[in-house]
Write a protein that holds these residues in place. Structure first.
Motif, mmCIF file in Angstrom:
data_model
loop_
_atom_site.group_PDB
_atom_site.id
_atom_site.type_symbol
_atom_site.label_atom_id
_atom_site.label_comp_id
_atom_site.label_asym_id
_atom_site.label_seq_id
_atom_site.Cartn_x
_atom_site.Cartn_y
_atom_site.Cartn_z
ATOM 1 N N LEU A 50 0.710 -1.150 0.058
ATOM 2 C CA LEU A 50 -0.099 0.048 -0.178
ATOM 3 C C LEU A 50 0.893 1.331 0.154
ATOM 4 C CD1 LEU A 50 -2.900 -1.016 2.407
ATOM 5 C CD2 LEU A 50 -2.662 -1.172 -0.173
ATOM 6 N N SER A 51 1.944 1.106 0.520
ATOM 7 C CA SER A 51 2.901 2.301 0.562
ATOM 8 C C SER A 51 3.354 2.426 -1.063
ATOM 9 C CB SER A 51 3.982 2.167 1.365
ATOM 10 O OG SER A 51 3.773 2.197 2.660
ATOM 11 N N LYS A 52 3.644 1.403 -1.536
ATOM 12 C CA LYS A 52 4.149 1.434 -2.889
ATOM 13 C C LYS A 52 2.926 2.193 -3.829
ATOM 14 C CE LYS A 52 6.329 -2.294 -4.680
ATOM 15 N NZ LYS A 52 6.758 -3.552 -5.081
ATOM 16 N N ALA A 53 1.838 2.011 -3.422
ATOM 17 C CA ALA A 53 0.623 2.536 -4.073
ATOM 18 C C ALA A 53 0.609 4.045 -3.942
ATOM 19 C CB ALA A 53 -0.605 1.712 -3.707
ATOM 20 N N GLY A 54 1.354 4.581 -3.075
ATOM 21 C CA GLY A 54 1.185 5.973 -2.855
ATOM 22 C C GLY A 54 0.387 6.553 -1.446
ATOM 23 N N LEU A 55 -0.268 5.459 -0.959
ATOM 24 C CA LEU A 55 -1.154 5.783 0.189
ATOM 25 C C LEU A 55 -0.241 6.010 1.418
ATOM 26 C CD1 LEU A 55 -3.404 2.650 -0.633
ATOM 27 C CD2 LEU A 55 -4.100 5.333 -0.648
ATOM 28 N N LYS A 56 -0.820 7.039 2.303
ATOM 29 C CA LYS A 56 -0.390 7.383 3.635
ATOM 30 C C LYS A 56 -0.773 6.095 4.571
ATOM 31 C CE LYS A 56 -0.314 11.325 6.790
ATOM 32 N NZ LYS A 56 -0.485 12.423 7.274
ATOM 33 N N VAL A 57 0.302 5.496 4.885
ATOM 34 C CA VAL A 57 0.090 4.123 5.783
ATOM 35 C C VAL A 57 0.722 4.595 7.190
ATOM 36 C CG1 VAL A 57 0.798 1.592 5.842
ATOM 37 C CG2 VAL A 57 0.204 2.793 3.985
ATOM 38 N N LEU A 58 0.003 3.804 8.179
ATOM 39 C CA LEU A 58 0.424 3.860 9.514
ATOM 40 C C LEU A 58 0.167 2.460 9.921
ATOM 41 C CD1 LEU A 58 0.977 4.804 12.447
ATOM 42 C CD2 LEU A 58 -1.447 5.466 12.640
ATOM 43 N N VAL A 59 1.297 1.864 10.440
ATOM 44 C CA VAL A 59 1.237 0.552 11.053
ATOM 45 C C VAL A 59 1.364 0.659 12.550
ATOM 46 C CG1 VAL A 59 2.618 -1.678 11.290
ATOM 47 C CG2 VAL A 59 2.536 -0.444 9.077
ATOM 48 N N ILE A 60 0.522 -0.147 13.261
ATOM 49 C CA ILE A 60 0.297 0.093 14.789
ATOM 50 C C ILE A 60 0.653 -1.200 15.346
ATOM 51 C CG2 ILE A 60 -1.238 0.881 16.598
ATOM 52 C CD1 ILE A 60 -3.011 2.238 14.708
ATOM 53 N N GLU A 61 1.753 -1.291 16.143
ATOM 54 C CA GLU A 61 1.949 -2.553 16.815
ATOM 55 C C GLU A 61 2.414 -2.539 18.497
ATOM 56 O OE1 GLU A 61 3.477 -5.795 17.902
ATOM 57 O OE2 GLU A 61 3.251 -5.880 15.687
ATOM 58 N N GLU A 62 1.633 -3.480 18.835
ATOM 59 C CA GLU A 62 1.511 -3.464 20.334
ATOM 60 C C GLU A 62 2.924 -3.874 21.070
ATOM 61 O OE1 GLU A 62 -0.393 -5.802 23.950
ATOM 62 O OE2 GLU A 62 -1.515 -5.923 22.221
ATOM 63 N N GLY A 63 3.747 -4.385 20.430
ATOM 64 C CA GLY A 63 5.139 -4.951 20.792
ATOM 65 C C GLY A 63 6.073 -4.025 20.565
ATOM 66 N N PRO A 64 7.429 -4.018 21.010
ATOM 67 C CA PRO A 64 8.257 -3.100 20.979
ATOM 68 C C PRO A 64 9.266 -3.196 19.780
ATOM 69 C CG PRO A 64 9.030 -4.901 22.374
ATOM 70 C CD PRO A 64 7.810 -5.230 22.056
ATOM 71 N N LEU A 65 9.929 -2.263 19.197
ATOM 72 C CA LEU A 65 10.541 -2.481 17.975
ATOM 73 C C LEU A 65 12.088 -2.870 18.417
ATOM 74 C CD1 LEU A 65 11.616 -2.180 14.942
ATOM 75 C CD2 LEU A 65 12.138 0.472 15.569
ATOM 76 N N ARG A 66 12.598 -4.320 18.141
ATOM 77 C CA ARG A 66 13.542 -4.683 18.504
ATOM 78 C C ARG A 66 14.285 -5.312 17.081
ATOM 79 N NH1 ARG A 66 13.125 -2.196 22.281
ATOM 80 N NH2 ARG A 66 13.021 -2.767 24.466
ATOM 81 N N SER A 67 15.731 -5.215 17.285
ATOM 82 C CA SER A 67 16.495 -5.658 16.099
ATOM 83 C C SER A 67 17.553 -6.460 16.262
ATOM 84 C CB SER A 67 16.827 -4.252 15.048
ATOM 85 O OG SER A 67 17.555 -3.393 15.989
ATOM 86 N N SER A 68 18.585 -6.548 15.237
ATOM 87 C CA SER A 68 19.717 -7.556 15.637
ATOM 88 C C SER A 68 20.478 -7.177 16.618
ATOM 89 C CB SER A 68 20.353 -7.661 14.115
ATOM 90 O OG SER A 68 20.859 -6.459 13.622
#
Length: 536
Positions: A50-68
């Motif tokens: 949907l972002s590729k389609a040019g829409l303004k997108v919001l993703v809502i996640e209950e958990g934290p952002l963790r990475s490598s």
């Protein structure tokens, strides 16, 4: 591992729009084109397309952002940060332990990378019984192919670890097919710690693929944010009411109202039905939250003279569908055989017994091999799944009865796994059952397994595959959602996750979600923007 590049940290430095938790307070109100609730398999695919389609997108996640940089191969750190209820989520009677992700990337961040297309028999059943005429294996093939290309799903050519080799060797001795599993990895180090997050970014989860692509395209991400309820008039959603949460999901002071032209619910089976229940969404046929499936999973451990070291190497690389294909899909419950990774905490909390017996099992851990049987629920009339319900505080719980038909499948699975392990050279086999003991021969195990008392809590049952509860169907009397993923009653709500499945899959579900959601999002983008969008 800390010297490796961390693409998430690099993106944050470049200015990705991330709020919540350590990334700053939520705004009081925000308006977007599309709000996506959940960042797992369904949410990630949807966000990129949907972002590729040019829409303004919001993703809502209950958990934290963790990475490598956070993934240090330590269970004590991983489970509280990355899993629902610290990897301790259970059914209402505590009879089944459920492993589900609760972090950016959802379960794709912590799964074991096994990638199977939806079995043709499952799709044919949905066509016949749920009016899903467009979901044949042939019609779904190009959508699976898109997802496989985007997420690097490919054959795994490295030799299986010792844990998986036992399944391969024992099956060969018995004349049972045991093919290799395809995996979604790129540059895999073969560490084996997939269940605690990939420290090398080799696993092609949503965390390192679709979500970064969406953020680079301008999408916003709210983390440690729970959607408490959907405000609606019975026909469309007007607003999402959100609250910030702590790392353990406790609500914190503050609130955020999100307004969106369209809402995509991708919180996963259990959480997606629960949000609709909390919101008192229309449910004229009483289907919401029902027919929720788990692939109830049981195991047998075996002791070998050689060291197995099941914590090392690709977690799952061999499987067998022999016992799925041995009878009709609507007959006695069939099961898929796999070998899981053996992590000390998960092993200790799943094995039966206590005291000296458990101490000896842990002492023998390096020589321990385990097989799993994933029971295919949802096809036999006496295996109708469970029902998502709400506790008094609005949190979800799954009531899932372990019926006599399922328990018959457990008994047959114990027998099949023990026979394979003895054929592979095990010196003893122990079904994960409170009444079981280590058996020294196939003949002894066969007699003892037949005599066990199969009941909840005595029989150790786990699940890492939660499906159903908002199922697709060709008419509203059979399902919560239309074949295109849109809610039958709420016109600006779509569901894009495993809760759409009318039955269990009969295979690890991540690729089934990827392929189906790629198709659904392509259609949604066409409806919202008038343009066709592909994942690749």
């Amino acid at each position: 591992m800390s010297s490796l590049p961390d693409p998430i940290q690099e993106g944050l430095t470049r200015g990705w729009q991330v709020r919540g938790g350590e990334h700053g307070a939520l705004p009081a109100e925000v308006t977007v084109d599309v709000a996506i609730i959940g960042s797992g398999a369904g949410g990630g695919i949807t966000a990129e397309m949907l972002s590729k389609a040019g829409l303004k997108v919001l993703v809502i996640e209950e958990g934290p952002l963790r990475s490598s940089r956070h993934f240090r191969q330590r269970e004590a750190e991983a489970y509280p940060q990355l899993y629902q209820e610290s990897a301790g989520r259970k059914t209402a009677d505590k009879g089944i332990t459920i492993l589900q992700g609760r972090c950016v990337g959802g379960s794709t961040t912590v799964n074991w990378t096994s990638s199977f297309r939806t079995p043709p028999g499952t799709l044919a059943y949905w066509q016949q019984h749920y009016g899903l005429a467009d979901l044949s294996a042939e019609q779904m093939a190009p959508w699976f192919a898109q997802a496989e290309k985007r997420l690097n799903v490919s054959d795994w050519h490295t030799a299986p670890n010792a844990n998986n080799t036992v399944l391969e060797r024992g099956a060969a001795k018995l004349g049972i097919k045991a093919p290799h599993i395809r995996r979604n990895v790129k540059g895999c180090w073969n560490l084996g710690s997939c269940g605690m997050g990939c420290p090398t970014n080799a696993k092609q989860s949503m965390l390192v693929t679709t979500l970064p692509a969406a953020l680079e395209a301008g999408a916003q991400l709210f983390v440690q944010t729970r959607v408490q309820r959907l405000e609606h008039d019975g026909q469309s959603i007007q607003a999402l009411h959100c609250v910030p949460v702590s790392l353990n999901s406790a609500a914190q002071p503050g609130a955020c109202v999100v307004k969106a032209q369209h809402v995509v619910l991708a919180g996963g089976a259990i959480n997606s039905p629960a949000l609709l229940l909390r919101s008192q969404a229309p449910d004229p046929h009483g289907l919401l939250g029902r027919r929720t499936f788990l692939h109830p999973t049981v195991g047998t451990s075996a002791q070998f003279d050689e060291r197995i070291e099941g914590w090392a190497g690709a977690p799952q690389s061999i499987y067998s569908d022999h016992y799925l294909e041995a009878q009709a899909i609507t007959g006695p419950v069939g099961f898929k055989l796999e070998a899981p990774p053996l992590y000390p905490v998960i092993m200790a909390t799943t094995m039966a017994g206590f005291g000296p017996g458990m101490a000896q099992q842990l002492k023998d851990f390096p020589h321990t091999q385990v097989l799993l049987a994933l029971l295919r629920d949802g096809f036999h009339p006496d295996a109708p799944g469970g029902q998502v319900q709400l506790r008094s505080d609005g949190s979800p719980v799954l009531d899932y009865p372990l019926t006599a038909t399922l328990m018959d499948g457990v008994r047959r699975a114990y027998l099949a796994m023990a026979e394979i392990q003895f054929a592979a050279g095990a010196r003893s086999v122990l079904p994960l059952h409170e009444q079981a003991a280590p058996y020294k021969s196939w003949a002894e195990a066969k007699a003892a397994i037949q005599a066990l008392d199969y009941r909840p809590l005595s029989t150790r049952v786990v699940s890492a595959h939660v499906m159903g509860g908002c199922n697709l169907a060709g008419n509203e009397q059979l399902g919560v959602c239309r074949p295109d993923g849109q809610h039958w009653q709420l016109q600006n709500l779509s569901v894009h996750d495993g809760s759409l499945f009318p039955t269990s899959i009969g295979a690890n579900p991540q690729l089934s979600i990827y392929g189906l959601v790629t198709r659904l999002t392509s259609g949604l983008a066409q409806r919202l923007t008038g343009q066709a969008v592909q994942l690749v």
